[in-house]
Motif scaffolding. Structure first.
Motif, PDB file in Angstrom:
ATOM      1  N   CYS A  41       0.799  -1.223   0.000  1.00 40.79           N
ATOM      2  CA  CYS A  41       0.000   0.000   0.000  1.00 40.79           C
ATOM      3  C   CYS A  41       0.837   1.281   0.000  1.00 40.79           C
ATOM      4  N   GLN A  42       2.090   1.175   0.491  1.00 38.81           N
ATOM      5  CA  GLN A  42       2.879   2.375   0.701  1.00 38.81           C
ATOM      6  C   GLN A  42       3.345   3.015  -0.605  1.00 38.81           C
ATOM      7  N   CYS A  44       1.461   4.148  -2.823  1.00 39.88           N
ATOM      8  CA  CYS A  44       0.557   5.274  -3.075  1.00 39.88           C
ATOM      9  C   CYS A  44       0.222   6.057  -1.807  1.00 39.88           C
ATOM     10  N   HIS A  45       0.221   5.382  -0.655  1.00 38.50           N
ATOM     11  CA  HIS A  45      -0.142   6.024   0.614  1.00 38.50           C
ATOM     12  C   HIS A  45       1.127   6.333   1.394  1.00 38.50           C
ATOM     13  N   LEU A  53      -0.504   5.472   7.633  1.00 37.93           N
ATOM     14  CA  LEU A  53      -0.413   5.745   6.207  1.00 37.93           C
ATOM     15  C   LEU A  53      -1.506   6.740   5.829  1.00 37.93           C
ATOM     16  N   SER A  54      -1.178   7.649   4.926  1.00 35.91           N
ATOM     17  CA  SER A  54      -2.161   8.642   4.497  1.00 35.91           C
ATOM     18  C   SER A  54      -3.419   7.960   4.010  1.00 35.91           C
ATOM     19  N   ARG A  55      -4.532   8.613   4.218  1.00 42.26           N
ATOM     20  CA  ARG A  55      -5.863   8.119   3.857  1.00 42.26           C
ATOM     21  C   ARG A  55      -6.263   6.896   4.683  1.00 42.26           C
ATOM     22  N   GLU A 147     -10.752  14.204   5.760  1.00 38.05           N
ATOM     23  CA  GLU A 147     -10.945  12.979   4.982  1.00 38.05           C
ATOM     24  C   GLU A 147     -12.325  12.942   4.333  1.00 38.05           C
TER      25      GLU A 147
END
Length: 526
Positions: A41-42, A44-45, A53-55, A147
């Motif tokens: 996932c990292q 993109c996040h 992690l973002s989002r 968010e």
């Protein structure tokens, strides 16, 4: 939830993912899930403090909500993730960033696939959010204001024509969404709150669910049932499940399968009951399992379910839940740890004890001619929580659901038909003149044209057939029908009519059913 679904994912992938998720293996340690987040996932996040992690770290969702998020990454962003990693990641996120039980109250119908629920949100929420998907999908998420605003931006970025679609052209959707809806959603559905903090402190262990459970249920078109469900551990948060029960008419309700527990209370099971694949979506809380079981291939074919662990003392149901003044009938109390003599209120006496076990007390009851009509509390020692309705006559019949959607299908296509399934509820008037629900009664069923247009188009002839003694409507086949005007399909607009006999007097109730086209998009949360 008669809403047009616009989720950007294929029903095939979601059906596969939902099935896989419910058969997940023992959950991996947090270290392994963190590894998946980092390696998968990292890209993109971006990393944040405390392994965030973002989002991702700024949302809380149900198991189905996280499943939909991962599936969306696969379909929209070409995420490459194995089935095993998806199961592990979904389990971890649902456990660590889920919802407290109180946060799902009132909107569990979406998780339980009660697709004929008519939602009740305020007008602005319904118009801004509930025109394309259920309001429950929003209410089953938690985010901070930043968010929620990103979610608004995502909607317009993913569906650029959103503001110009039917029913969205009467307002500045984007401006209202940012200025009005974001603060409202952030206040109503915040990321951090006491309910979630308290749940994390008191969340029970899964092994508390191991044991024997006594259950009660009711299936529209079939009737009441009861029995025993055995639960044994099969790994961390995993169970083997065996069900043995029967309907009131004596037909069996037996089978077995597996289940998984998310976040201390979200029970998801896959079983085969008498050869039919079924799913369980329950909330495990306050010593009970409660929710809905439904066929995997036909979520409209489902039953209400409530269970209590044997060894505890609980009343679950009265079957049947009504008794006519001046008459005798057999009535069962379903529960666990049952003993002693119950009280059914003034004017009702126990004529004979027919069966006495910790899970079932069965009696022959008699209601006096003078027994006052109304709903009375049934007690067994200190146990209460179930009711018996005593009535002198039926004043009204209601069709439940009052409004429903059936769908044409099959006929050479891959999409199954979606039945309409109905119950006839009898209602009476109490001594105060106020209406009260007596219960579900046997009825004779039929359909009629809803209006002149339906009559002209012969919808009754083409849209499907109603089973007269069960209230089960089976729609017609999909595709053009050369026998209809302009070879249109078998859609229709129908009245659903139930006739209930009360001592030789027939009373009828009416519902409304739309028979429409196939459900092409079928996400876990509608």
């Amino acid at each position: 939830m008669k809403r047009k679904l616009r989720a950007g994912m294929t029903s095939g992938l979601l059906a596969m993912a939902a099935c896989v998720a419910l058969h997940s293996p023992p959950s991996m340690a947090a270290r392994d899930a963190q590894g998946i987040l980092k390696e998968t996932c990292q890209g993109c996040h971006t990393p944040e403090a405390d392994n965030g992690l973002s989002r991702i770290s700024h949302q809380r969702k149900t198991p189905e909500g996280w499943l939909m998020s991962i599936a969306r990454m696969q379909t929209m962003h070409n995420l490459q993730i194995s089935d095993e990693d998806r199961r592990t990641l979904g389990k971890y996120l649902a456990d660590t960033q889920g919802l407290a039980p109180s946060e799902t109250d009132g909107v569990r119908y979406a998780l339980e696939r009660r697709l004929n629920t008519v939602e009740h949100f305020d007008d602005q929420f319904s118009q801004m959010c509930g025109r394309c998907h259920s309001g429950a999908r929003v209410a089953l998420q938690r985010r901070p204001a930043e968010e929620w605003e990103r979610l608004v931006n995502f909607h317009l970025g993913q569906w650029p024509s959103l503001e110009y679609q039917a029913l969205a052209r009467d307002r500045d959707w984007f401006d209202i969404a940012r200025k009005d809806m974001v603060p409202l959603l952030a206040k109503k559905y915040p990321l951090e709150n006491k309910a979630w903090a308290n749940w994390l402190k008191a969340r029970p262990q899964a092994d508390a669910l191991v044991g024997e459970w006594s259950f009660s249920g009711q299936l529209p078109g079939k009737g009441e049932l009861s029995g025993t469900m055995s639960v044994s551990a099969d790994g961390s948060d995993q169970f083997k499940v065996a069900v043995k029960g029967q309907y009131a008419d004596g037909s069996p309700f037996n089978g077995d399968g597996s289940a998984i527990l998310y976040n201390g209370y979200e029970w998801r099971g896959n079983l085969k009951i008498d050869g039919v694949a079924m799913r369980q979506v329950f909330a495990a809380k306050d010593g009970e399992l409660q929710g809905r079981m439904f066929e995997t291939a036909h979520d409209e074919r489902g039953l209400d379910f409530i269970a209590a662990r044997q060894g505890s003392s609980r009343l679950l149901a009265v079957q049947p839940g009504y008794l006519k003044a001046g008459s005798e009938t057999e009535v069962s109390l379903i529960g666990s740890g049952l003993k002693g003599t119950p009280s059914f209120g003034p004017g009702v006496q126990i004529v004979e004890v027919l069966e006495q076990t910790p899970e079932r007390l069965r009696f022959k009851l008699k209601a006096a001619d003078s027994a006052k009509p109304g709903v009375r509390q049934v007690t067994l020692g200190a146990l209460k929580g179930v009711t018996l309705a005593v009535y002198q006559r039926i004043d009204q019949v209601k069709v439940v659901p009052e409004f429903s959607v059936a769908r044409i299908g099959e006929n050479g296509g891959s999409t199954p038909k979606v039945q309409g399934r109905f119950d006839a509820e009898a209602w009476g008037k109490g001594v105060d003149g106020k209406p009260y629900r007596i219960g579900v009664f046997p009825a004779q069923w039929k359909v009629e044209p809803f209006d002149d247009r339906a009559k002209e188009d012969e919808d009754v002839k083409f849209s499907g057939s109603m089973q007269a003694d069960t209230g089960v409507f089976t729609p017609g086949g999909a595709g053009p029908n050369p026998e209809r005007k302009m070879s249109t399909n078998n859609a229709g607009n129908l009245k659903v009519i139930a006739a209930v006999d009360d001592a030789g007097k027939s009373l009828t109730g009416e519902g409304h059913m739309i028979v429409t086209v196939q459900r092409w998009n079928n996400p876990p949360i509608p």
